[in-house]
Scaffold this motif. Structure first.
Motif, PDB file in Angstrom:
ATOM      1  N   MET A 144       0.754  -1.165   0.039  1.00  0.00           N
ATOM      2  CA  MET A 144       0.038   0.032   0.037  1.00  0.00           C
ATOM      3  C   MET A 144       0.932   1.246   0.049  1.00  0.00           C
ATOM      4  SD  MET A 144      -3.281  -0.881   2.472  1.00  0.00           S
ATOM      5  CE  MET A 144      -3.952   0.521   2.324  1.00  0.00           C
ATOM      6  N   ILE A 145       2.010   1.200   0.818  1.00  0.00           N
ATOM      7  CA  ILE A 145       2.667   2.497   0.855  1.00  0.00           C
ATOM      8  C   ILE A 145       4.368   2.357   0.554  1.00  0.00           C
ATOM      9  CG2 ILE A 145       1.256   3.505   2.703  1.00  0.00           C
ATOM     10  CD1 ILE A 145       3.360   2.661   4.699  1.00  0.00           C
ATOM     11  N   GLY A 146       4.732   1.068   0.102  1.00  0.00           N
ATOM     12  CA  GLY A 146       5.892   1.007  -0.123  1.00  0.00           C
ATOM     13  C   GLY A 146       6.437   1.246  -1.672  1.00  0.00           C
ATOM     14  N   HIS A 147       6.025   2.516  -1.928  1.00  0.00           N
ATOM     15  CA  HIS A 147       6.133   2.866  -3.495  1.00  0.00           C
ATOM     16  C   HIS A 147       7.326   3.808  -3.577  1.00  0.00           C
ATOM     17  CE1 HIS A 147       2.565   0.620  -4.220  1.00  0.00           C
ATOM     18  NE2 HIS A 147       1.647   1.315  -3.252  1.00  0.00           N
ATOM     19  N   LYS A 148       8.052   3.746  -4.751  1.00  0.00           N
ATOM     20  CA  LYS A 148       8.931   4.917  -4.893  1.00  0.00           C
ATOM     21  C   LYS A 148       8.421   6.027  -5.844  1.00  0.00           C
ATOM     22  CE  LYS A 148      12.730   1.407  -4.794  1.00  0.00           C
ATOM     23  NZ  LYS A 148      13.923   0.657  -5.420  1.00  0.00           N
ATOM     24  N   ASN A 149       7.459   6.508  -5.234  1.00  0.00           N
ATOM     25  CA  ASN A 149       7.000   7.730  -6.016  1.00  0.00           C
ATOM     26  C   ASN A 149       7.104   8.984  -5.124  1.00  0.00           C
ATOM     27  OD1 ASN A 149       4.863   7.276  -4.026  1.00  0.00           O
ATOM     28  ND2 ASN A 149       3.308   6.200  -5.730  1.00  0.00           N
ATOM     29  N   GLU A 150       6.535  10.219  -5.565  1.00  0.00           N
ATOM     30  CA  GLU A 150       6.846  11.331  -4.689  1.00  0.00           C
ATOM     31  C   GLU A 150       6.103  11.152  -3.204  1.00  0.00           C
ATOM     32  OE1 GLU A 150       6.000  16.206  -5.162  1.00  0.00           O
ATOM     33  OE2 GLU A 150       5.506  14.707  -6.632  1.00  0.00           O
ATOM     34  N   LYS A 151       4.849  10.548  -3.373  1.00  0.00           N
ATOM     35  CA  LYS A 151       4.034  10.430  -1.994  1.00  0.00           C
ATOM     36  C   LYS A 151       4.592   9.504  -0.756  1.00  0.00           C
ATOM     37  CE  LYS A 151      -0.700   9.767  -0.327  1.00  0.00           C
ATOM     38  NZ  LYS A 151      -1.933   9.295  -0.387  1.00  0.00           N
ATOM     39  N   TYR A 152       5.270   8.447  -1.497  1.00  0.00           N
ATOM     40  CA  TYR A 152       5.699   7.251  -0.562  1.00  0.00           C
ATOM     41  C   TYR A 152       7.129   7.225  -0.525  1.00  0.00           C
ATOM     42  CZ  TYR A 152       0.441   6.236  -0.134  1.00  0.00           C
ATOM     43  OH  TYR A 152      -0.667   6.384  -0.007  1.00  0.00           O
ATOM     44  N   GLN A 153       8.025   7.905  -1.243  1.00  0.00           N
ATOM     45  CA  GLN A 153       9.306   7.750  -1.468  1.00  0.00           C
ATOM     46  C   GLN A 153       9.934   7.624   0.035  1.00  0.00           C
ATOM     47  OE1 GLN A 153      11.598  10.710  -3.505  1.00  0.00           O
ATOM     48  NE2 GLN A 153      13.462   9.615  -3.534  1.00  0.00           N
ATOM     49  N   TRP A 154       9.572   8.535   1.043  1.00  0.00           N
ATOM     50  CA  TRP A 154      10.133   8.381   2.402  1.00  0.00           C
ATOM     51  C   TRP A 154       9.353   7.813   3.025  1.00  0.00           C
ATOM     52  CZ3 TRP A 154      14.652   9.063   0.630  1.00  0.00           C
ATOM     53  CH2 TRP A 154      15.057   9.940  -0.128  1.00  0.00           C
ATOM     54  N   PHE A 155       7.959   8.044   3.124  1.00  0.00           N
ATOM     55  CA  PHE A 155       7.106   7.470   3.932  1.00  0.00           C
ATOM     56  C   PHE A 155       6.928   6.157   4.128  1.00  0.00           C
ATOM     57  CE2 PHE A 155       2.751   6.466   5.601  1.00  0.00           C
ATOM     58  CZ  PHE A 155       2.683   6.905   7.060  1.00  0.00           C
ATOM     59  N   GLY A 156       7.048   5.341   2.866  1.00  0.00           N
ATOM     60  CA  GLY A 156       6.827   4.018   2.561  1.00  0.00           C
ATOM     61  C   GLY A 156       8.098   3.242   2.863  1.00  0.00           C
ATOM     62  N   TRP A 157       9.446   4.019   2.937  1.00  0.00           N
ATOM     63  CA  TRP A 157      10.802   3.410   3.142  1.00  0.00           C
ATOM     64  C   TRP A 157      10.891   2.242   4.065  1.00  0.00           C
ATOM     65  CZ3 TRP A 157      14.539   3.104   6.818  1.00  0.00           C
ATOM     66  CH2 TRP A 157      15.881   2.745   6.337  1.00  0.00           C
ATOM     67  N   ALA A 158      10.213   2.521   5.333  1.00  0.00           N
ATOM     68  CA  ALA A 158      10.475   1.692   6.298  1.00  0.00           C
ATOM     69  C   ALA A 158       9.730   0.366   5.836  1.00  0.00           C
ATOM     70  CB  ALA A 158      10.025   2.155   7.740  1.00  0.00           C
ATOM     71  N   ALA A 159       8.226   0.608   5.485  1.00  0.00           N
ATOM     72  CA  ALA A 159       7.733  -0.620   5.370  1.00  0.00           C
ATOM     73  C   ALA A 159       8.242  -1.359   4.064  1.00  0.00           C
ATOM     74  CB  ALA A 159       6.308  -0.092   4.594  1.00  0.00           C
ATOM     75  N   ALA A 160       8.929  -0.929   3.149  1.00  0.00           N
ATOM     76  CA  ALA A 160       9.385  -1.620   1.843  1.00  0.00           C
ATOM     77  C   ALA A 160      10.767  -2.255   2.446  1.00  0.00           C
ATOM     78  CB  ALA A 160       9.810  -0.476   0.879  1.00  0.00           C
ATOM     79  N   LYS A 161      11.612  -1.545   3.262  1.00  0.00           N
ATOM     80  CA  LYS A 161      12.790  -2.283   3.670  1.00  0.00           C
ATOM     81  C   LYS A 161      12.321  -3.414   4.650  1.00  0.00           C
ATOM     82  CE  LYS A 161      15.829   0.326   1.776  1.00  0.00           C
ATOM     83  NZ  LYS A 161      16.718  -0.286   0.231  1.00  0.00           N
ATOM     84  N   LEU A 162      11.477  -3.166   5.408  1.00  0.00           N
ATOM     85  CA  LEU A 162      11.107  -4.227   6.417  1.00  0.00           C
ATOM     86  C   LEU A 162      10.522  -5.598   5.786  1.00  0.00           C
ATOM     87  CD1 LEU A 162      11.239  -5.064   9.478  1.00  0.00           C
ATOM     88  CD2 LEU A 162       8.936  -4.042   9.636  1.00  0.00           C
ATOM     89  N   ASP A 163       9.809  -5.358   4.566  1.00  0.00           N
ATOM     90  CA  ASP A 163       9.370  -6.361   3.897  1.00  0.00           C
ATOM     91  C   ASP A 163      10.236  -7.069   3.021  1.00  0.00           C
ATOM     92  OD1 ASP A 163       6.676  -7.346   2.597  1.00  0.00           O
ATOM     93  OD2 ASP A 163       7.488  -7.025   0.880  1.00  0.00           O
ATOM     94  N   ASP A 164      11.387  -6.423   2.752  1.00  0.00           N
ATOM     95  CA  ASP A 164      12.187  -7.030   1.876  1.00  0.00           C
ATOM     96  C   ASP A 164      13.061  -8.039   2.853  1.00  0.00           C
ATOM     97  OD1 ASP A 164      11.999  -5.836  -0.491  1.00  0.00           O
ATOM     98  OD2 ASP A 164      13.647  -4.363  -0.118  1.00  0.00           O
ATOM     99  N   ILE A 165      13.112  -7.709   4.240  1.00  0.00           N
ATOM    100  CA  ILE A 165      14.048  -8.475   5.200  1.00  0.00           C
ATOM    101  C   ILE A 165      12.984  -9.541   5.435  1.00  0.00           C
ATOM    102  CG2 ILE A 165      14.793  -8.548   7.614  1.00  0.00           C
ATOM    103  CD1 ILE A 165      15.566  -5.481   7.125  1.00  0.00           C
TER     104      ILE A 165
END
Length: 325
Positions: free
Chosen positions: A189-210
């Motif tokens: 939902m928020i782990g996207h590399k666009n303007e809206k979520y580039q920073w806010f979704g960073w933690a979700a995306a990294k944790l999902d990778d792990i």
């Protein structure tokens, strides 16, 4: 303490029940679905914490806070629920039934089977069906493109939707599978590399990778083991091609499935009108057919039976350690 033994056994039981029963439509109509509940919470956290125009560090901090609150909301009720169920006569069965709601084996198979059936009558209808399980633009896909998209989604979602939830349930119980699903839903939902979520979704995306790292590798090896006569060949292709994928995890099950089916995944495709040229996975044919979808579903079935026996083996191993003097 017999709790770890029982959890591995419950993981096997949950996988088996969900394979055939799935999530009942009547239950969905009455109370919706846990992933929908998580989605609503993530949407609320997004609206409350995701402020535009803040610095990258503040955006990341706000995103990390959102993930922390989401994990707390997932852990606390499931922890106390699992503790309560431990004292019930059939608490283990009840917990396994609850865990099935966070495993997507039957729904994944049903969605991909719907693409297979649609291709038998209409490519246009198949495009609609495949759009439900892929992020790419299906409008320009021909029959081979639709079939390839379905199989790539089948491979990746076998890891995210089946193996990872079952693995985290086996390792950390009901709170483990709930927290995994929260992270995975947040990433979608928020782990996207666009303007809206580039920073806010960073933690979700990294944790999902792990949290997906062990399951993605395990899924690849399960696909390889499902073709025992070609196990070494499939593993070789997987280890060669998986690191080329833009995702640290998706390439492992995709490369393994491609090699197991004698196909080649990856290549150019469109996302949101933008062409993306992904690296190829596998050495086989680019011309994926409707029948290959059926072969992929059979491969998935064999691999998931192997996962079931892996969970049983885990239960016996923990039992052996637990009862040793």
């Amino acid at each position: 303490m017999d709790w770890p033994i029982l959890v591995f056994g419950r993981a096997a039981l949950a996988l088996l029940i969900e394979r055939f029963a799935g999530y009942p439509a009547a239950l969905f109509a009455r109370i919706s679905h846990p992933v929908v509940w998580l989605g609503k919470l993530i949407d609320w956290l997004d609206k409350q914490l995701n402020l535009q125009g803040v610095s990258s560090s503040e955006g990341r901090l706000r995103g990390a806070l959102a993930v922390a609150l989401l994990l707390a909301a997932s852990f606390i009720p499931t922890y106390y629920l699992s503790r309560m169920l431990m004292h019930w006569s059939f608490g283990g069965l009840a917990e396994a039934l609850l865990a099935t709601s966070l495993i997507a084996q039957k729904s994944l198979r049903d969605h991909v089977l719907a693409v297979y059936e649609a291709l038998g009558s209409s490519v246009a209808e198949a495009r609609v069906k495949v759009s439900l399980i892929v992020g790419r633009d299906p409008a320009q896909l021909d029959e081979a493109g639709v079939a390839k998209a379905a199989l790539e989604s089948l491979a990746e979602n076998a890891s995210d939707g089946i193996v990872a939830p079952v693995l985290w349930y086996a390792l950390l119980g009901l709170p483990g599978i709930a927290m995994y699903k929260a992270i995975n839903t947040a990433d979608s939902m928020i782990g996207h590399k666009n303007e809206k979520y580039q920073w806010f979704g960073w933690a979700a995306a990294k944790l999902d990778d792990i949290v997906n790292l062990p399951a993605s590798r395990l899924t690849g090896y399960l696909f390889a083991a499902a073709e025992p006569s070609r196990f070494k060949e499939i593993v070789k292709v997987m280890q060669r091609d998986a690191p080329r994928h833009q995702s640290p995890n998706a390439g492992w099950p995709e490369a393994a499935m491609a090699a197991a089916l004698g196909l080649r995944f990856g290549g150019p495709r469109s996302y949101g009108g933008e062409m993306v040229d992904l690296p190829y996975m596998g050495d086989g044919s680019d011309t994926v057919t409707r029948n290959d979808i059926r072969r992929g579903l059979r491969l998935l079935s064999r691999a998931m039976w192997l996962l079931f026996f892996v969970m049983l083996f885990g239960a016996f191993c923990v039992a052996a350690v637990d009862i040793s003097p």
